[in-house]
Design an enzyme around this catalytic site. Structure first.
Site, PDB file in Angstrom:
ATOM      1  N   GLU A 463       0.783  -1.245   0.000  1.00 53.98           N
ATOM      2  CA  GLU A 463       0.000   0.000   0.000  1.00 53.98           C
ATOM      3  C   GLU A 463       0.811   1.290   0.000  1.00 53.98           C
ATOM      4  O   GLU A 463       0.254   2.369   0.227  1.00 53.98           O
ATOM      5  CB  GLU A 463      -1.025   0.001   1.165  1.00 53.98           C
ATOM      6  CG  GLU A 463      -2.022  -1.145   1.052  1.00 53.98           C
ATOM      7  CD  GLU A 463      -3.135  -1.136   2.096  1.00 53.98           C
ATOM      8  OE1 GLU A 463      -3.045  -0.387   3.075  1.00 53.98           O
ATOM      9  OE2 GLU A 463      -4.103  -1.900   1.927  1.00 53.98           O
ATOM     10  N   GLU A 560      -7.052  -7.714  -1.571  1.00 47.66           N
ATOM     11  CA  GLU A 560      -7.413  -7.472  -0.166  1.00 47.66           C
ATOM     12  C   GLU A 560      -8.838  -6.951  -0.117  1.00 47.66           C
ATOM     13  O   GLU A 560      -9.174  -6.007  -0.823  1.00 47.66           O
ATOM     14  CB  GLU A 560      -6.530  -6.380   0.478  1.00 47.66           C
ATOM     15  CG  GLU A 560      -5.314  -6.867   1.219  1.00 47.66           C
ATOM     16  CD  GLU A 560      -4.740  -5.776   2.134  1.00 47.66           C
ATOM     17  OE1 GLU A 560      -5.501  -4.995   2.724  1.00 47.66           O
ATOM     18  OE2 GLU A 560      -3.510  -5.719   2.251  1.00 47.66           O
TER      19      GLU A 560
END
Length: 885
Positions: A463, A560
């Site tokens: 991320e 995710e």
């Protein structure tokens, strides 16, 4: 006879017995076991195990309670803030004079330490993920005193942050709800050990892997790895074998290396020469073309065949090294190419030339204290993933590079690994020392892990591209370039360069989520890394109704996504006391590390279920736990099925989804989280649902504008002619209202195809007396030879509005059959979300959390430890939705 062959004959004659410690072979002596441990001012002195850490040593000696008990994560903060020293005395088990070089090798030091032997400083460590080797040839004696003086990771990280004066590197601290420590990004240590939104803050200190002495002459093998390639032009498999040596001789050493794979009738001998210093040999072995090579396949797609291989090094300077390993053959491609009818690029994996839909979850560290993670812990968790029809896990970048056993098990059972490098949700420094440490870490980890066929991808971070692109840390636009430059320097110019040099056998991406090749084109940080037309996405939404599939991104790859739930009462009970057993207790708030997490769960439950109102506080708590698990299972089922049925279609330019990895597989402690396996391995309802929603053959339904669509989703390798059975039940009766069988339905191999559509109104009209609120639809696929999908369901209304649901009487009889237990369940009425729980007894059921529409159902219990019919009967709790009051 040539010189090489003559040399070989001479060497074989003189080499003595095979194996590393043949005559003149190295002496390797482990220093694992009992060490002395003391804190900074000497007020605490105890024995500590190596491998191990301070917390587990204190706990074993009874000096602290279980660190996971109640509020101990905060109470025991003092342990991480102190500076601890490990020391021990050892006798040298060999004659020092006989050896040219003696090293003290640490496979893992956690984290910041000064290493001394006989009061002489050998060096310092600052990276938990590195291997450290110190030359002690000139300082080792017959009796030695070794010391590892640790500095608190918390103090060190704060100091490193203070010294970085040019500009700040956010985030400084975790959100207060996590009760964590600051500046995790300034230390090369398990990032989540400073806290995370599902885990506690336990910044450990200790020697967390093996430590040993190695003595050798001439040369010593440090790394040995093999990677397979399929050479298309020659239609032949080949193996690249890399061996890295420490050569202590002052001149080059010649010799012969023989590689033998008996099952593949492949044997090759190479003349080699080792240069002084760190010498590397790369050999290319072509596999005999007349041998049929069985490839390694992911779980559900074939066997995990591996071949025994022996590599024998016979060097002129002395001893023979024999290395036994397993050779696996598989290819992996990450396909990013244009898709007809859609902007952007595909993002999917081909294994051995076959596109594979990636089904699985995300892996976090199995414990805050790595020495508690045994082979059995790993086996149980990974086997549970495979048993739920998963074929992949993503080793997430805020934890640790897992131990060798983890990857060995994945190789054995066919779990593909998406391997992040250990950087997560932060920006990172790029000063010289930091980069050098990271470079050593990356080359060590790639060399250590690249032989594993299970690893299919290296990913630079978790991320961090998104963090810059979406400006998580409110960086002024004028300063953005500094951080982008740092990002490219760290992940592209350093990590990526090393990975490409060390391992050409698998793809690399810089981040997750990423737009893949599009991110590269945009200078590695794309404007919107969550773009559904490229790469992978992470997606979380706790506000919208999770039964509404239209809120989910029709992405190329979902790496995710998830929803929280609470672990079972039996799991919570171990670490709490009676006053904690309420959803709003201090304990329940303390354990929730995600902002508003407990409220978000209730809100999501409230969309479709009635909230518990019992006046008995413990019943209310247990009912709430049960509902959070039902809600989580149903939410992730809806989202995952959406990703699975999107694999073969493009709608408004979106689709071709080829991966679903929900967040997260396992838990680090006993707390509310996104996991489907509780701490200790117990299956939540979500994990039982995963077994079904990841089934190789599955009918999936969704509704759009009043029309019911059913897709046939298949991971099978051949097209199948099947029968679709659709059954409509009234909530008030165990007898079906109507049944529809559609024969000759073709479900295509490895795709998702529409097999049924009808307006809900038509369907209900045919099934007289049915309304949306009074009826429910179930459906399954049946084929020849016993082929059958799980039975799936589609709710026509919220269950809080269901009409006709009756209080049911559920009962179970238990009997033993060989080493499993059979539960025969009976019900007097339709029972939604029937949950069987046997408390502390370890094991799993064949099915759980199901919609029971028949009088009788048989469920098998697979115990993980010895138990009995009596114990199971005594521990059993049966719950269904109508038991919640």
């Amino acid at each position: 006879m040539g010189r090489a062959a003559l040399l070989l004959l001479l060497l074989v004659a003189t080499a003595g017995r095979a194996g590393v410690s043949a005559a003149g072979g190295p002496e390797v002596h482990s220093l694992r076991g009992s060490w002395r441990l003391r804190n900074g001012n000497g007020s605490v002195v105890l024995r500590g195990e190596v491998p191990g850490c301070v917390h587990t040593a204190l706990h074993r000696r009874g000096l602290i309670q279980d660190p996971y008990y109640r509020f101990n994560d905060v109470m025991y903060r003092w342990i991480s803030l102190d500076n601890w020293t490990y020391s021990r005395t050892f006798k040298t088990p060999f004659d020092i004079k006989k050896w040219q070089k003696v090293n003290l090798v640490f496979e893992g030091v956690d984290t910041v330490a000064q290493i001394l032997i006989n009061n002489i400083t050998l060096g310092r460590t600052d990276n938990m993920f590195n291997r450290y080797s110190f030359d002690i040839t000139s300082v080792i004696k017959e009796v030695n005193f070794v010391e590892v003086r640790f500095l608190s990771a918390v103090s060190y990280a704060a100091e490193q942050s203070r010294c970085h004066k040019a500009y700040s590197i956010p985030p400084a601290c975790p959100p207060p709800v996590q009760k964590g420590e600051c500046h995790a990004n300034f230390i090369r240590k398990e990032q989540c050990s400073f806290s995370w939104d599902w885990g506690p803050s336990f910044p450990t200190q200790g020697i967390w892997k093996d430590v040993r002495i190695e003595a050798y002459n001439h040369y010593h093998l440090i790394y040995f790895s093999l990677t397979s390639f399929f050479v298309k032009s020659a239609q032949q498999w080949s193996l690249e074998i890399e061996s890295i040596f420490d050569v202590v001789s002052s001149k080059p050493i010649a010799g012969l290396v023989t590689v033998n794979i008996p099952k593949l009738q492949t044997q090759q001998t190479f003349g080699v020469k080792l240069q002084p210093g760190e010498g590397s040999i790369v050999l290319l072995v072509n596999i005999n073309k007349s041998s049929a090579v069985e490839a390694w396949w992911p779980n559900g797609h074939g066997k995990q065949t591996g071949y025994n291989m022996t590599t024998t090094f016979i060097m002129e300077a002395g001893y023979q090294i024999e290395k036994y390993s397993k050779a696996y053959f598989r290819t992996v491609e990450l396909v990013q190419e244009p898709i007809p009818g859609s902007p952007g690029l595909s993002f999917y994996f081909k294994i051995n030339g076959r596109p594979i839909f990636i089904k699985g979850s995300n892996w976090i560290p199995a414990d805050s204290f790595q020495d508690r993670v045994t082979y059995d812990t790993l086996w149980l968790l990974l086997k549970s993933a495979a048993d739920a029809n998963m074929n992949a896990l993503r080793v997430w970048g805020g934890g640790v590079y897992e131990q060798d056993e983890f990857y060995n098990i994945c190789d054995e059972i066919g779990i593909m690994i998406w391997q992040d490098f250990m950087f997560a949700c932060a920006l990172y420094p790029t000063d010289q020392n930091y980069l050098e440490s990271v470079r050593a870490e990356v080359s060590h980890q790639v060399r250590r892990l690249k032989s594993h066929p299970s690893i299919i991808l290296w990913s630079g971070n978790n991320e961090n591209e998104a963090a810059i692109a979406s400006n998580w840390f409110s960086i002024p636009y004028a300063d953005r370039e500094v951080y982008i430059k740092d990002y490219v320097l760290l992940y592209v110019k350093n990590i990526r360069e090393i990975v490409l040099a060390e391992d050409k056998s698998r793809p690399f991406i810089a981040s997750s989520p990423t737009n893949g090749l599009e991110s590269v084109k945009e200078g590695w940080v794309s404007q919107n890394p969550y773009d559904t037309h490229y790469g992978d996405t992470h997606f979380y939404d706790y506000n919208n109704d999770c039964w509404n599939w239209t809120v989910y991104p029709k992405t190329r790859f979902a790496s995710e996504y998830g929803f929280q739930s609470w672990p079972s009462f039996s799991t919570i009970e171990k670490v709490s006391s009676t006053e904690d057993w309420s959803y709003t207790s201090n304990f329940s708030l303390h354990r929730q590390h995600h902002e508003n997490g407990n409220d978000q769960m209730l809100q999501q439950i409230g969309h479709h279920f009635k909230l518990p109102q019992s006046t008995d506080p413990i019943k209310k708590f247990k009912d709430t736990i049960y509902l959070t698990q039902v809600m989580q299972a149903q939410c992730i089922k809806t989202e995952t099925e959406f990703y699975r049925f999107s694999q073969s279609e493009i709608i408004k330019g979106e689709g071709h989804t080829m991966g679903a990895l929900y967040w997260q597989l396992n838990d680090i402690w006993q707390a509310p989280s996104w996991a489907s396996l509780e701490y200790g391995g117990k299956w939540k309802l979500l994990h039982y649902f995963a077994q079904n929603f990841f089934a190789p053959l599955l009918p999936v339904a969704y509704e759009d504008k009043g029309v019911l669509y059913i897709y046939g989703v298949s991971d099978l390798h051949a097209d199948r002619k099947l029968t679709l059975r659709v059954i409509v039940h009234a909530w008030s009766s165990l007898e079906p209202v109507c049944t529809l069988a559609k024969d000759g339905v073709t479900v295509k191999a490895q795709s998702a195809v529409l097999i049924y559509m009808e307006s809900i109104n038509n369907l209900l009209e045919r099934c007289r007396n049915c309304t949306r609120k009074s009826c429910v639809i179930t459906f399954c696929l049946v084929g020849e030879g016993g082929l059958q999908s799980p039975t799936n369901h589609h709710f026509l209304s919220s269950l809080k509005d269901a009409v006709g649901l009756e209080k049911t009487h559920l009962s179970a009889s238990v009997s033993q059959r060989d080493d499993v237990y059979v539960f025969v369940l009976q019900t007097t009425a339709i029972a939604p979300f029937v949950s069987l729980d046997v408390g502390h007894i370890k094991g799993r059921f064949s099915d759980n959390g199901f919609l029971m529409t028949e009088k009788k159902k048989v469920v098998v219990f697979y115990p993980w430890e010895p138990t009995s019919v009596e114990d199971l009967e005594e521990s059993l709790t049966l719950t269904s939705l109508v038991d919640v009051v």
